[in-house]
Design a protein around this motif. Sequence first.
Motif, PDB file in Angstrom:
ATOM      1  N   ASN A  98      74.677  54.081 -22.761  1.00  0.00           N
ATOM      2  CA  ASN A  98      73.021  53.399 -22.383  1.00  0.00           C
ATOM      3  C   ASN A  98      71.969  51.976 -22.238  1.00  0.00           C
ATOM      4  OD1 ASN A  98      71.152  54.612 -20.336  1.00  0.00           O
ATOM      5  ND2 ASN A  98      69.612  55.471 -22.130  1.00  0.00           N
ATOM      6  N   THR A 100      71.999  48.349 -20.594  1.00  0.00           N
ATOM      7  CA  THR A 100      72.491  47.645 -18.992  1.00  0.00           C
ATOM      8  C   THR A 100      73.450  45.962 -19.365  1.00  0.00           C
ATOM      9  OG1 THR A 100      70.432  46.811 -19.071  1.00  0.00           O
ATOM     10  CG2 THR A 100      71.080  48.964 -17.334  1.00  0.00           C
ATOM     11  N   ARG A 105      78.894  49.744 -15.826  1.00  0.00           N
ATOM     12  CA  ARG A 105      79.917  50.560 -14.775  1.00  0.00           C
ATOM     13  C   ARG A 105      81.085  51.257 -14.948  1.00  0.00           C
ATOM     14  NH1 ARG A 105      77.510  51.667  -9.067  1.00  0.00           N
ATOM     15  NH2 ARG A 105      79.903  52.738  -9.179  1.00  0.00           N
ATOM     16  N   LYS A 108      81.172  53.127 -17.807  1.00  0.00           N
ATOM     17  CA  LYS A 108      81.036  54.665 -18.034  1.00  0.00           C
ATOM     18  C   LYS A 108      82.361  55.057 -17.596  1.00  0.00           C
ATOM     19  CE  LYS A 108      76.561  53.942 -17.491  1.00  0.00           C
ATOM     20  NZ  LYS A 108      75.120  53.518 -17.479  1.00  0.00           N
ATOM     21  N   THR A 180      73.778  61.068 -16.862  1.00  0.00           N
ATOM     22  CA  THR A 180      72.998  61.581 -15.726  1.00  0.00           C
ATOM     23  C   THR A 180      71.087  62.108 -16.459  1.00  0.00           C
ATOM     24  OG1 THR A 180      74.942  62.929 -15.039  1.00  0.00           O
ATOM     25  CG2 THR A 180      72.882  62.740 -13.573  1.00  0.00           C
ATOM     26  N   ASN A 183      68.901  59.135 -17.458  1.00  0.00           N
ATOM     27  CA  ASN A 183      68.887  58.181 -15.942  1.00  0.00           C
ATOM     28  C   ASN A 183      67.164  59.002 -16.032  1.00  0.00           C
ATOM     29  OD1 ASN A 183      70.421  56.500 -15.815  1.00  0.00           O
ATOM     30  ND2 ASN A 183      71.958  57.493 -14.928  1.00  0.00           N
TER      31      ASN A 183
END
Lengths: 297, 282
Positions: A98, A100, A105, A108, A180, A183
């Motif tokens: 989790n 950035t 991406r 993940k 999810t 987020n």
Amino acid sequence: MSASRASRFNQRSLAPVLFLAPAILFFMFYVIFPIFQSMQISLYDWDGLGDKTFVGMDNYVELMDDEAFYTSLKNNVIWLVLYMLAIPAGLFIALFLNQTVFGMRLYKSLFFFPFVISQVVVGLVFTWFYDPSFGLLNVILGWFGLGPVTILGDETWVTYGIIFAGLWPQTAYCMILYITGLNAVDPEQIEAGRLDNAKGWNMLWYIILPQLKPATFIAIVVTVIGALRSFDLVSIMTAGGPWGSSRVLAYYMYEKAFSEYGFRMGYGAAIAVVLFLIMMIYITVFLVKMYRDEKGH
Amino acid sequence: MFPTPIERRSLALQRLYKTALPFAMILWLLPLIAVALTSIRSAGDITAGNYWGWPTSFNLVQNYSDIFTNTPLGNYMWNSVRVTIPTVIGTLALSCMSGFALAVYKFKGNMLVFFMFVAGNFVPFQILMVPVRDLTLQMGIYNTITGLALFHIAFQTGFCTLFMRNFIRSLPVELIEAARVEGVKEWRIFWFIILPLMRPAIAALAVLIFTFIWNDYFWATVLTQGAESQPVTAGLYSLNGQWVAAWHLVSAGSIVAALPPVAIFFLLQKHFIAGLTLGAVK
């Protein structure tokens, strides 16, 4: 005016019937009726082709004395318990990922990989991984002067070996649910938690996890059902062996009904009914929760 | 690190994190990487027991063309396509309609029908196995693509109805009311107003159902046999028995069988995850 209103009314009451009919018919035919048919077949002695002989509860009585049934049941319990590890493991990986940083991406998606491929492929992959003569696991153990171990040929280890393989895709699934969920975590609550000096474990337990409740609920549901449905991996990796020690109810049922051990449809159906009843507990819990949520709207 | 963004941490920790990432990933995918490497080895390496050392030659093209020319894997793949595509279309058609009916109309037994779909979708396959196989035999569609696809359509409709119904529920109802006041017929409301709005849901389910059906093994073994009608999952298992010790071929076959769902996932990730996490986030 009144005629058109009446036709409008008819249309509105007829419409749902027409829209639903195809789906309901199909579903009844292939899913709902077969459940009751299985319950009925479980009261018969039947080889799948010839005549059925009514035997009442005999199949169930026989189950009570069937050692293989208890082995399968016990293994199902082990599956249920250990499969749950997928949930904290999934949460752990989700927290780990989790961030950035560049390329996240892709990371993940790569972590999610095991869930997308067929359990047949997962089963084959882990069968090689465990192979005592050349498997990667034994190569690695060899570096430490250990092994070789024959996981899939050992009555004590075989079920754990298969579950471990199953945890791989299941953890990936739980991870996606949590990613999810994360987020959607409210940053204001995190800030508020910080002001109260919540850190690390406390932050996770009191601030983040309560917000991840819906994700956890779904993760539990799919994991329980995945554990009880476990068939593919057992079939691919060991076919229930060695000596039936890795059977689970789903596999034992198949074996009884369809394999060279004899086409005992009635007996197989009885096993399936037991599995169904166990699963019904979880299905009911899910439906009750859904019902409450609906009422809450 | 958690839940602080890594950029706000010390430089050393950031470096550590960035090195840990690829390591963790390699460890996580190790079994798969091993298979991918095996799939490009030569048969000589395999017989000589060189499983994990440097390959003596890279036989990528040869191994992968071998599985298509010397085995029925191509057939199996084609069967998978022929089962999966109609199932996706059939399931979506049925569940769009049923989801619409359950979301939009108030009628007696609405909840009951809805719960029937939800509960049926969680049922263990084994309780359906004997009757469904028997049914398929009696209809004369045992061991056919049609027989397998019809069952899949029926079963997947359960999950998809749940999804569609909840999705339509989240749409603005005023649209429907407004159309009704204008005198628009019900099926036109479905076709011209609701269906276009359902595109994201349709995409999510299409990707998900594709993966589920492509990867199905249980029904493939129960309802079909032989290379004329079996999908690739079942085919791979039977080939595994025939290619004893030809690990380079088995692994190439596994990779090929896994490619379509993986490709679809990478192309349509967003939709795939939307489908999976239904209900997980409020």
